[in-house]
Each structure stands twice: as C-alpha cells, then as structure tokens.
Design a protein around this motif. Structure first.
Motif, PDB file in Angstrom:
ATOM      1  N   GLY A  40       1.915  -3.674   5.667  1.00  0.00           N
ATOM      2  CA  GLY A  40       2.544  -2.869   6.706  1.00  0.00           C
ATOM      3  C   GLY A  40       3.578  -1.938   6.096  1.00  0.00           C
ATOM      4  O   GLY A  40       3.642  -0.755   6.423  1.00  0.00           O
ATOM      5  N   ASN A  41       4.352  -2.462   5.178  1.00  0.00           N
ATOM      6  CA  ASN A  41       5.296  -1.612   4.440  1.00  0.00           C
ATOM      7  C   ASN A  41       4.525  -0.514   3.708  1.00  0.00           C
ATOM      8  O   ASN A  41       4.934   0.649   3.704  1.00  0.00           O
ATOM      9  N   PHE A  42       3.411  -0.913   3.128  1.00  0.00           N
ATOM     10  CA  PHE A  42       2.669   0.059   2.329  1.00  0.00           C
ATOM     11  C   PHE A  42       1.971   1.109   3.171  1.00  0.00           C
ATOM     12  O   PHE A  42       1.596   2.154   2.661  1.00  0.00           O
ATOM     13  N   ARG A  43       1.801   0.827   4.442  1.00  0.00           N
ATOM     14  CA  ARG A  43       1.239   1.894   5.260  1.00  0.00           C
ATOM     15  C   ARG A  43       2.152   3.120   5.177  1.00  0.00           C
ATOM     16  O   ARG A  43       1.687   4.244   5.042  1.00  0.00           O
ATOM     17  N   THR A  44       3.426   2.884   5.302  1.00  0.00           N
ATOM     18  CA  THR A  44       4.368   3.992   5.232  1.00  0.00           C
ATOM     19  C   THR A  44       4.371   4.633   3.841  1.00  0.00           C
ATOM     20  O   THR A  44       4.396   5.854   3.716  1.00  0.00           O
ATOM     21  N   PHE A  45       4.295   3.817   2.813  1.00  0.00           N
ATOM     22  CA  PHE A  45       4.339   4.397   1.472  1.00  0.00           C
ATOM     23  C   PHE A  45       3.059   5.172   1.151  1.00  0.00           C
ATOM     24  O   PHE A  45       3.097   6.169   0.426  1.00  0.00           O
TER      25      PHE A  45
END
Length: 467
Positions: A40-45
């Motif tokens: 989920g964090n990596f979606r933004t990244f």
RNA sequence: GGCGCGGUAGCCAAGUGGUAAGGCCAAGGUCUGCAAAACCUUUACUCGUCGGUUCGAUUCCGACCCGCGCCUCCA
C-alpha cells in the motif's frame, strides 16, 4: 495536448508547467523507517515514479527530493524495545526500503534526505517562526499556533475558524492552546533520545522536517508536492502553515495525492494487520516484482485499488502478453518494405498513449492504446502485412510504453542456463524433431522448462524466453 | 456531523450528451506432431436507485441508497 494534473488545492484538473524555466521542483513524502513498507505504501511510491518518468518524457527536467523520516515515536519505541540506537535501528529499514524500491524499479530521486541530518536546519526554522510569534512553548515542547495562520484548512478544505475562536484555553493548564496546534519540537520523555538545542533538549515534530528540507533543497515555492491522500490532513496542511508562515510565499503550486490500496474493501494498513510487504509477495507467493509494479501502475492513481491475488495473476498474464509481442517483434522475419497504413497506426497509438498519460496520468487509457495496437500488429504479422520497415516504429512504441511502465525486461535470475547452453539444447531438440523422435524432443523441452526456459516452435524456427 | 473518493460485464477498469475502450477469466474455432504463441467468434438491450432537463443521458441537474477514506499515527 499538455500534461494536466489534479490539484488538491484547487480541487480541479489543471494544466501543469513549472514556475521557472523547464525545471520541476518536486518534493514527495517518503517512508517512516520503523518497519518494512507494505505494498500500500508502495502504491504511492510507484505513482511518484510514474509521475517522475512522465514529467521527463514530457520534456521537463527534474529536481526531486524525497525524505526519509528516521526519527518518530514508533521508531523510538521499537528501537528501545530492541536495545538498539536510533541509527542502528533505522539503518535496517532504510536499507530494506531502498532494496524494495530497486526491485520495483523506482527511479532514485535527485535527493534522498534524512530528517536526523537536518536537525539544525529545523531548529533554526522553529526559532524564526518563534520570532514571528507563530509558536509558543509548553512543558519544554514548542507548538505552532494555528490561530496565526488564517488560511489553515485551505488544502483539506476544512473550515476551522469556529473551532479556533471558541476553544482558547489556558496555556499553563493545558499542553496545547488549541486542539489543532501541533508540535514543532518535542521535549523528551524519560529515557528518550534527544538533541540539545537553543529550544531545549528534544526532537523535531513530524511536520517540520518536510517544510525545512523542501525549502532548503528546492526553494520557497515548490512546483509539485505529492504523497498519499491520508497526508492531506493534518500533515500537508501543517506543512503549508509552517512553510508559508516562514516564507510568506505559497509552499507548493500543485498538490497531488494518490488514493489507497484496499484489501477486501478496507485500507491496507499496519494497524489493521491486513497488509502484505513486497517480500511477502515475492518470496511466499513467488510473483516477479514487475508484476506488482504493473498492478500498482495500471489503475489510475486517484482511484482506490482493491488488492487481490487474482489481480496479481491478471497482471502477470498481461505482462506475458506484452513480452510475447516484444519477443515476436525481435525474433520474427518480416517481408521487405513498409506498410504505410501500419506506420500511421503506430503514430496513432503513440499519440493515444501520450494523451492518456497527459490526462492526469490516466494509465488505464495509455495501456488500452498499447494493447489495441498490439492486437492489430499481431494480426498484421499473421497475415504478412507487417513489414521490416514497420519494425522501428513498433519498437519505438514499446520503448515509450516501457519508459513509463518498465516491465518488459525480466529481472535477471540466478542459477539459470547460459544462452549458449540453451541454444545447444535447442539444436539437440531440433535434430530429434527432424528424426521424428518427438519423445526426446518433448523431454528436452521439459528439461528446459524446469530451468525456466520456455520454447516456442514457429514457422521461422524455435524461439525461447526466460520465465 | 464536516471534508474527500467511488459504485460500469465473473474480476480489474476507461469513457463520452447520440446509443458502452482495454486487460484477465470462460466457451468455441484457425494454426500445430504435441505444446506454446498469435488471431477470429461469443460474453453489459446496459452503466447503484428514483425523478428531472433533452429529440436523445451511463455521461447534465436533484434526491436517495451502498462502499471506502480523512477529521488521532498512517502512503
């Protein structure tokens, strides 16, 4: 057509261009390194990576700062529970984050900056805010006084005016003068790490690092500030208050925010326990990192994305289709000449891809342009209408696609066969086939498959690829 | 309660005032020693519900229903 982005500040899609020259000054909120980041964090990244890449393709130069928050309450709690120093502890998760970023093929920002390396800058900024009477001290901590910033709420579109006027309480009996006030500098509790400073011993609050580092590296007004939607309030709202109180100038021209990754209809988060790390997916579920990248990139960033393993599988198949097309383009013999109709088909596909991306990074539309093109060209290849002269155009389209999505080339895997070994086994199999010894031929094919090599018999010979 | 996002085929998802892109899955077919790849055909009389505007709405307006999120740390 020019690049258009949704700006949270104006709540509208606006045409984007940098304020000065051709250089985009961009700041994006990075991870707090208290644990492994989840996808989920990596979606933004991944979204930020797409934004970076598309800005450059659109002809802009980039100066991009991403922070790493390496001091906060959770870090302090976890580090002390493990008997580690702050640095020892954060180094582990900083490294893990950078490893994951590399696996997901996220471009490195021009500056990656750590909060703890900028304590002095933060202290200086807090002192300047104090001189302007934007702060007050309470119990050894320093707070930002929101009543001194009337525009507070302009990003999250909340009206706090009523709140603030009525809620004034005694500073001496309450920690904060107003519920919305936030800490700039936090006094250490018993046993907590701290920095000595003219403000007293303490550590920075969460919000100040971003304002200070952004301004230090990029100047007083950014072109773009990005992050997840959960940062709109209070984090970004507070950044605006601090920064604009400090400089008297707009902090960022564009604010762009990516929506959440959901799991079974709920936000993926550490506290709900419904999260997957990249490691989980690669190691336990054996997906390639490109698959995760594709899945996260394929749904437009402002739409919530429900994460499922079906979705991953579907992404993996879609990548296979794209890679198969590239393989065919690279290996097949085509008739001489050029098919003008197909050339203009290629031009149309490129334009559709550009239009999709320019439209607030509409990756779904950009992808559709690619897949439609691939279907048409495959069909033209089948009917021999696709000519040698059409190859460069097709290669160009694929490379445009891959300069954004970056999923075509498989990650190198260790312990597999060398090209020459594969070629010699293929020769062996071809000989067996000629002798109509299909049993041996199939055996060799199986043997190669076990080593991750897939063979395809075509009219113009055998072609192979790595799984 | 305030603010925000969303409800389109089995799943993911784009989109426009004129009658629904794309991906995955499924079924049938072409090709093939087999397999793979590729292609073709089939799969939403319908776009949460109910009204309204219009010659015509999934697309505009209104009301309502449902899901998610932020308002406390959070990508």
């Amino acid at each position: 057509m020019a690049l258009r982005l949704y700006n949270t500040l104006s709540q509208q899609v606006e045409e984007f261009s940098p304020a000065h020259d051709n250089l985009v000054r961009m700041y994006t909120c990075g991870p707090t390194v208290y644990d492994f980041a989840h996808i989920g964090n990596f979606r933004t990244f991944v979204f930020i990576d797409l934004l970076r890449r598309w800005l450059r393709i659109s002809g802009f130069q980039l100066d991009h700062v991403m922070n790493i928050t390496d001091v906060d309450d959770k870090i302090i709690r976890n580090a002390s529970a493990q008997g580690k120093s702050l640095d020892e502890y954060t180094e582990i998760y900083t490294k893990a984050f950078l490893d994951d970023c590399a696996k997901l093929r996220l471009e490195a920002p021009e500056h990656r900056v750590a909060a703890t390396k900028h304590i002095n800058d933060m202290v200086a900024a807090i002192e300047r805010l104090g001189a302007g009477e934007h702060t007050y001290a309470s119990d050894g901590s320093v707070y930002f006084r929101i009543s001194t910033f009337p525009q507070y709420g302009k990003l999250s579109h909340n009206d706090f005016s009523g709140n603030i006027a009525g809620a004034r309480v005694d500073v001496d009996t309450y920690e904060k003068a107003d519920a919305r006030d936030f800490a700039l500098w936090k006094a250490p509790k018993e046993g907590e790490p701290f920095w000595e400073s003219p403000l007293g011993p303490g550590r920075p609050g969460w919000h100040i690092e971003c304002s200070v580092m952004a301004i230090k590296y990029l100047g007083e007004t950014l072109d773009i500030h990005a992050g997840g939607v959960d940062l709109i309030f209070p984090h970004h709202e507070n950044e605006i208050a601090q920064s604009e109180a400090l400089t008297g100038r707009p902090f960022s021209r564009f604010w762009v925010h990516s929506e959440f990754l959901l799991v079974e209809g709920q936000k993926m988060s550490k506290s709900l326990g419904n999260y997957f790390t990249l490691r989980d997916i690669l190691e336990k579920h054996h997906y390639q990192p490109e698959v995760v990248r594709y899945l996260l990139a394929s749904v437009p960033y402002r739409k919530q994305l429900n994460f499922t393993f079906d979705g991953l599988k579907s992404a993996a198949t879609a990548i296979d289709r794209l890679r198969n097309f590239k393989l065919r383009l690279d290996t097949e013999q085509f008739p001489e000449g050029v098919n003008e109709q197909l050339s203009s088909r290629t031009t149309r596909a490129c334009r559709a891809f550009h239009d999709g991306m320019h439209d607030d990074l509409n990756t779904a539309e950009a992808l559709a342009a690619v897949f439609e093109y691939i279907r048409d060209v495959n069909s033209a290849m089948d009917s021999k209408e696709f000519r040698v002269g059409n190859v460069p155009g097709a290669v160009e389209l694929l490379s445009l696609f891959d300069s954004v999505f970056d999923v075509l080339s498989p990650a190198p895997s260790s312990g597999t066969l060398l090209d020459s070994e594969v070629e010699s086994l293929i020769a062996e199999r071809t000989a067996a086939k000629k002798a109509r010894n299909f049993q041996l031929a199939d055996q060799i094919r199986e043997q190669l498959l076990d080593r991750g090599i897939i063979l395809e018999d075509t009219k113009s010979g055998v072609r192979w690829k790595r799984k």
